[in-house]
Motif scaffolding. Sequence first.
Motif, PDB file in Angstrom:
ATOM      1  N   MET A   1     -82.428-106.240 -23.945  1.00  0.00           N
ATOM      2  CA  MET A   1     -83.419-105.405 -23.267  1.00  0.00           C
ATOM      3  C   MET A   1     -83.847-104.278 -24.197  1.00  0.00           C
ATOM      4  N   GLU A  51     -82.481-102.632 -29.100  1.00  0.00           N
ATOM      5  CA  GLU A  51     -82.240-103.777 -28.228  1.00  0.00           C
ATOM      6  C   GLU A  51     -80.854-103.570 -27.634  1.00  0.00           C
ATOM      7  N   TRP A  52     -80.827-103.294 -26.332  1.00  0.00           N
ATOM      8  CA  TRP A  52     -79.573-102.953 -25.657  1.00  0.00           C
ATOM      9  C   TRP A  52     -78.949-104.214 -25.068  1.00  0.00           C
ATOM     10  N   PRO A  53     -77.704-104.541 -25.467  1.00  0.00           N
ATOM     11  CA  PRO A  53     -77.067-105.756 -24.936  1.00  0.00           C
ATOM     12  C   PRO A  53     -76.597-105.553 -23.504  1.00  0.00           C
ATOM     13  N   GLU A  54     -76.926-106.492 -22.630  1.00  0.00           N
ATOM     14  CA  GLU A  54     -76.529-106.384 -21.228  1.00  0.00           C
ATOM     15  C   GLU A  54     -75.014-106.391 -21.066  1.00  0.00           C
ATOM     16  N   THR A  55     -74.318-106.963 -22.036  1.00  0.00           N
ATOM     17  CA  THR A  55     -72.857-106.991 -21.958  1.00  0.00           C
ATOM     18  C   THR A  55     -72.237-105.602 -22.106  1.00  0.00           C
ATOM     19  N   SER A  56     -73.033-104.652 -22.592  1.00  0.00           N
ATOM     20  CA  SER A  56     -72.522-103.286 -22.763  1.00  0.00           C
ATOM     21  C   SER A  56     -72.788-102.406 -21.551  1.00  0.00           C
ATOM     22  N   THR A  58     -75.386-101.366 -17.927  1.00  0.00           N
ATOM     23  CA  THR A  58     -76.764-101.186 -17.494  1.00  0.00           C
ATOM     24  C   THR A  58     -77.446-100.064 -18.281  1.00  0.00           C
ATOM     25  N   VAL A  59     -78.761-100.021 -18.156  1.00  0.00           N
ATOM     26  CA  VAL A  59     -79.500 -98.911 -18.761  1.00  0.00           C
ATOM     27  C   VAL A  59     -79.094 -97.592 -18.094  1.00  0.00           C
ATOM     28  N   SER A  81     -86.634 -97.799 -20.255  1.00  0.00           N
ATOM     29  CA  SER A  81     -86.906 -99.206 -20.515  1.00  0.00           C
ATOM     30  C   SER A  81     -87.884 -99.720 -19.474  1.00  0.00           C
ATOM     31  N   ASP A  83     -88.056-102.675 -18.586  1.00  0.00           N
ATOM     32  CA  ASP A  83     -87.412-103.781 -17.884  1.00  0.00           C
ATOM     33  C   ASP A  83     -86.267-103.346 -16.981  1.00  0.00           C
ATOM     34  N   GLU A  84     -86.063-102.041 -16.855  1.00  0.00           N
ATOM     35  CA  GLU A  84     -84.933-101.583 -16.055  1.00  0.00           C
ATOM     36  C   GLU A  84     -85.127-101.890 -14.576  1.00  0.00           C
TER      37      GLU A  84
END
Length: 287
Positions: A1, A51-56, A58-59, A81, A83-84
């Motif tokens: 994201m 690019e924020w990994p979803e595994t880390s 939520t925003v 974001s 896309d949040e």
Amino acid sequence: MQVTITAVGPDNCGLADPIVHYVASAGANIHEIQMFDHDRDKIFAMMLRIEWPETSGTVAKLRSHMNEIGQLKGLSIRTWSRDEHIRPPRVAICSTYRPEPVVALLRAMRDKVIKADPVVMIGNRPACRGVAEQFDVEWHDVGDDGGNPNNDQIVELFDQHEVDYIVLARYMRILPPATCWKFAGGRIINLHHGLLPPFPGFRPYEDAHAHHMLTFGATIHFIIPELDAGNQIINQGTFSVAPGTPLEEIKRQGETDNEPSTLVEGVRRVIDRDVELHFQKVVRGQN
């Protein structure tokens, strides 16, 4: 994201390190980083596009950590974001005198030509208040008797309404660099009522007419903090006139027809992600 992080505050040592260290340690891929140090004003400003990994997480979790860093370092940090949230983008519209661009924008959003929601209108003059009331959009007059805006109030309104994009629809004031940095990364869209780059400034119709131009136009561009509009152009619309056409007629055509239609198409391109701003240049979006 894809996430954009901005930080603005009093200049000091080690302000960028905790932000960069946290996102890198969390596995984020840093696509773009910009920093600016206003030595004269002792202001620090920074923008990260990652690019924020979803595994880390939520925003919202990332935002919480960034806010903690902001409190520790005395920085105003915003984590954003597109896309949040599963909802249309939220848009703030700023205006001064002319209602035509605002009306065109609100009609386009109402008719879903632009798939976004107008959540607040802000004016440094009260001229467009009636338009806001007509379209049932919350209105705020932030100008004093001379039209000088309260820029701190403007930022508070942007934050309060959780806006994704800001549209300067013939807003005839320059946003301070600090405000531009807080919403950097392609979130501020401006309508300039002349063709750029040849006719900048507040009187582009008059300047083009003085050069005996027969083609006039309007420019939609991203606002960036430190540079004049160059590679940030989103859309331009032009119209031609016959030799000897009076300036008043040229301005009428531009203000009532060309400017509004050019603005609608420019904002649509941003909302539909046809274009994005990367490294201060407009690029094809990843829609």
